[in-house]
Structure formats: C-alpha cells, structure tokens
Design an enzyme around this catalytic site. Structure first.
Site, PDB file in Angstrom:
ATOM      1  N   LYS A  71       3.204   1.947   5.082  1.00  0.00           N
ATOM      2  CA  LYS A  71       2.194   1.237   5.837  1.00  0.00           C
ATOM      3  C   LYS A  71       0.934   1.026   5.013  1.00  0.00           C
ATOM      4  O   LYS A  71       0.169   0.110   5.240  1.00  0.00           O
ATOM      5  CB  LYS A  71       1.823   2.028   7.099  1.00  0.00           C
ATOM      6  N   ASP A 140       0.563   7.726  -7.536  1.00  0.00           N
ATOM      7  CA  ASP A 140       0.089   8.998  -8.115  1.00  0.00           C
ATOM      8  C   ASP A 140       1.130   9.604  -9.053  1.00  0.00           C
ATOM      9  O   ASP A 140       1.047   9.448 -10.254  1.00  0.00           O
ATOM     10  CB  ASP A 140      -0.488   9.973  -7.093  1.00  0.00           C
ATOM     11  N   THR A 141       2.176  10.240  -8.529  1.00  0.00           N
ATOM     12  CA  THR A 141       3.187  10.798  -9.431  1.00  0.00           C
ATOM     13  C   THR A 141       4.028   9.693 -10.068  1.00  0.00           C
ATOM     14  O   THR A 141       4.629   9.888 -11.113  1.00  0.00           O
ATOM     15  CB  THR A 141       4.152  11.736  -8.677  1.00  0.00           C
ATOM     16  N   GLY A 142       4.062   8.542  -9.424  1.00  0.00           N
ATOM     17  CA  GLY A 142       4.873   7.428  -9.911  1.00  0.00           C
ATOM     18  C   GLY A 142       6.322   7.496  -9.450  1.00  0.00           C
ATOM     19  O   GLY A 142       7.099   6.589  -9.690  1.00  0.00           O
ATOM     20  N   LYS A 143       6.672   8.580  -8.736  1.00  0.00           N
ATOM     21  CA  LYS A 143       8.068   8.746  -8.295  1.00  0.00           C
ATOM     22  C   LYS A 143       8.482   7.672  -7.296  1.00  0.00           C
ATOM     23  O   LYS A 143       9.574   7.127  -7.355  1.00  0.00           O
ATOM     24  CB  LYS A 143       8.251  10.120  -7.653  1.00  0.00           C
ATOM     25  N   LYS A 168      -3.885   7.211  -9.374  1.00  0.00           N
ATOM     26  CA  LYS A 168      -4.515   8.539  -9.482  1.00  0.00           C
ATOM     27  C   LYS A 168      -4.290   9.124 -10.857  1.00  0.00           C
ATOM     28  O   LYS A 168      -3.175   9.095 -11.370  1.00  0.00           O
ATOM     29  CB  LYS A 168      -3.924   9.485  -8.438  1.00  0.00           C
ATOM     30  N   ASP A 196      -3.811   6.602   4.956  1.00  0.00           N
ATOM     31  CA  ASP A 196      -3.915   7.506   6.105  1.00  0.00           C
ATOM     32  C   ASP A 196      -3.891   8.975   5.716  1.00  0.00           C
ATOM     33  O   ASP A 196      -3.514   9.363   4.617  1.00  0.00           O
ATOM     34  CB  ASP A 196      -2.750   7.268   7.063  1.00  0.00           C
TER      35      ASP A 196
HETATM   36  N1  HPA Z   1      -4.514   9.194   0.467  1.00  0.00           N
HETATM   37  C1  HPA Z   1      -3.613   8.713   1.361  1.00  0.00           C
HETATM   38  N2  HPA Z   1      -2.323   8.591   1.104  1.00  0.00           N
HETATM   39  C2  HPA Z   1      -1.907   8.962  -0.112  1.00  0.00           C
HETATM   40  C3  HPA Z   1      -2.777   9.454  -1.087  1.00  0.00           C
HETATM   41  C4  HPA Z   1      -4.154   9.574  -0.786  1.00  0.00           C
HETATM   42  O1  HPA Z   1      -5.005  10.008  -1.591  1.00  0.00           O
HETATM   43  N3  HPA Z   1      -2.035   9.707  -2.190  1.00  0.00           N
HETATM   44  C5  HPA Z   1      -0.757   9.374  -1.868  1.00  0.00           C
HETATM   45  N4  HPA Z   1      -0.653   8.943  -0.625  1.00  0.00           N
HETATM   46 MG    MG Z   2       0.501   8.028   4.135  1.00  0.00          MG
END
Ligand code: HPA
Ligand code: MG
Length: 220
Positions: A71, A140-143, A168, A196
């Site tokens: 989402k 973030d992790t890229g996974k 990130k 979220d």
């Molecule tokens: N915020 C919200 N959802 C996320 C984040 C975050 O920092 N990192 C990965 N999903």
């Molecule tokens: Mg989320």
C-alpha cells in the site's frame, strides 16, 4: 553508497533532526504521536518533479507501464505519474501511462518480518513486452525489491526500472539499487505520505518520525 546517487538523490544526514512540528499543519489525531517533520510534503512534491523529468529523459518517447507497489507506494505513484504526464504534455507526442498494482507485505510494528509475500495479483501478463516502472515507497534491505524484480521478470517485460521515494542507509543494505531514488535517509523508521506503522499514519502528508508515544499507542 553507489556514487551514481551522490549528485542525484537528496541525501539526508544521520544527524538531521527534522523540522519542528510547530512550523507545519498535520492532522490533530496525530498530535503527540510524531516527533518531527522529517521531509515536508512540499519538498517531496518538488523532488518528484525532478524524478519525473529523469524518467522521461531515459524513456524517450516510449509509453510507460507503471507497477505501483501497495500500500505504501500509492501516494508516490499517483504524484509521480501526474508529474510524468504533466511534463510529457510538452512533447509532440505525449506518452501514454498505464498503472497496475501489486500488494506486498513484510512489516509488523517497526520491524521487517522474515516472511514477505505477494498478496496479489499473481498474474502480471499485462507487463509482457512493456517498459515497466516499478514504483515503491521505500527500499531498505532490498529483499522485497529483489523478490519483486524476479517475479516481474517472469512476465518478460521489454525493460524494467525501479523508482523508490526513499532508500535507507543500513549496514549490509540493498545491493541492487533502484534506478530512481527520491531521498537517501538514515536507518530510522518514518511514517506518512502513505508509509504506515501498523496501518496508521498513511493519512499524514509529510514524512515524519514517530514518537515513543505514537509507537506505543499503535503497537499490535
Ligand atoms: N516506515 C514505514 N514502512 C516501512 C519503513 C519505514 O521506515 N521501512 C520499511 N517499511
Ligand atoms: Mg507497511
């Protein structure tokens, strides 16, 4: 960090505290639940215009098939597609854009869970032969991105690119990087602009840092 990004993406420093909340308006129901405005809505919108320009420069006059990752990606996707369309209107032949959606889930509270899954749809044959742009809120992790790319490749698109509003900076983070990045941020949990915390804060326009009170209030 790949030096492709140093002059393109806006890099936010580890010690950036965010803007004082008093400078902005935001929904009353979140008063006390956020600590600072990390990236104001207006800054996000302006950055999106730059990304849209870069995407159009690379795309040339080809049409675009957008795959919005739900989402979290819905606001970024809507604003990015609007900006691409607006800027392509000045072309002799404005490009056409089509948007499809895919739903993924991997987070509980502010932690990534091991099991990330594609909730649907399974069939992405509408991507076959198309110039696909995957639009995500955050890498973030890229996974997740890696798994999604593998899934999308099965449907043999003509080209695949990835746009992520946020990337990130985390130890051992993503090895495959998105093609377009809005902001590179420190390893902090942020909410708002469709991002979220247990489904809360999507209705906040700015990207904010959640407070301890907010974390407790909406914890599962
Ligand atoms: N915020 C919200 N959802 C996320 C984040 C975050 O920092 N990192 C990965 N999903
Ligand atoms: Mg989320």
């Amino acid at each position: 960090m790949d030096d492709r990004w140093t002059d393109q993406a806006v890099e936010i420093a580890d010690n950036w505290p965010g803007y004082a909340l008093e400078l902005f308006t935001y929904p009353e129901h979140y008063h006390g639940d956020v600590e600072s405005v990390y990236i104001p809505h207006g800054v996000i919108m302006n950055r999106i215009e730059c990304l849209a320009r870069d995407i159009l420069d690379d795309l040339g006059h080809d049409n675009l098939m957008v795959l919005c990752v739900l989402k979290g990606g819905y606001k970024f996707c809507a604003d990015l597609v609007d900006s691409v369309k607006a800027q392509s209107r000045s072309f002799d032949h404005p490009i056409t854009t089509r948007v499809e959606f895919i739903r993924l889930k991997s987070y509980l509270n502010d932690c990534a869970t091991q099991d990330l899954h594609i909730i649907g749809p399974e069939d992405l044959s509408m991507l076959t032969g198309k110039n696909v742009l995957i639009v995500e809120a955050i890498v973030d992790t890229g996974k997740t991105m890696k798994m999604l790319l593998q899934h999308v490749e099965k449907f043999q698109p003509r080209t695949v690119r990835v746009a992520s509003l946020l990337l990130k900076r985390i130890p051992g983070g993503a090895t495959t990087l998105p093609d377009y990045v809005g902001f590179i941020i420190p390893n902090r949990f942020v909410v708002g602009y469709a991002l979220d915390y247990n489904e809360y804060f999507r209705d906040l326009n700015h990207i904010c840092v959640i407070s301890e009170t907010g974390k407790l209030k909406y914890k599962l």
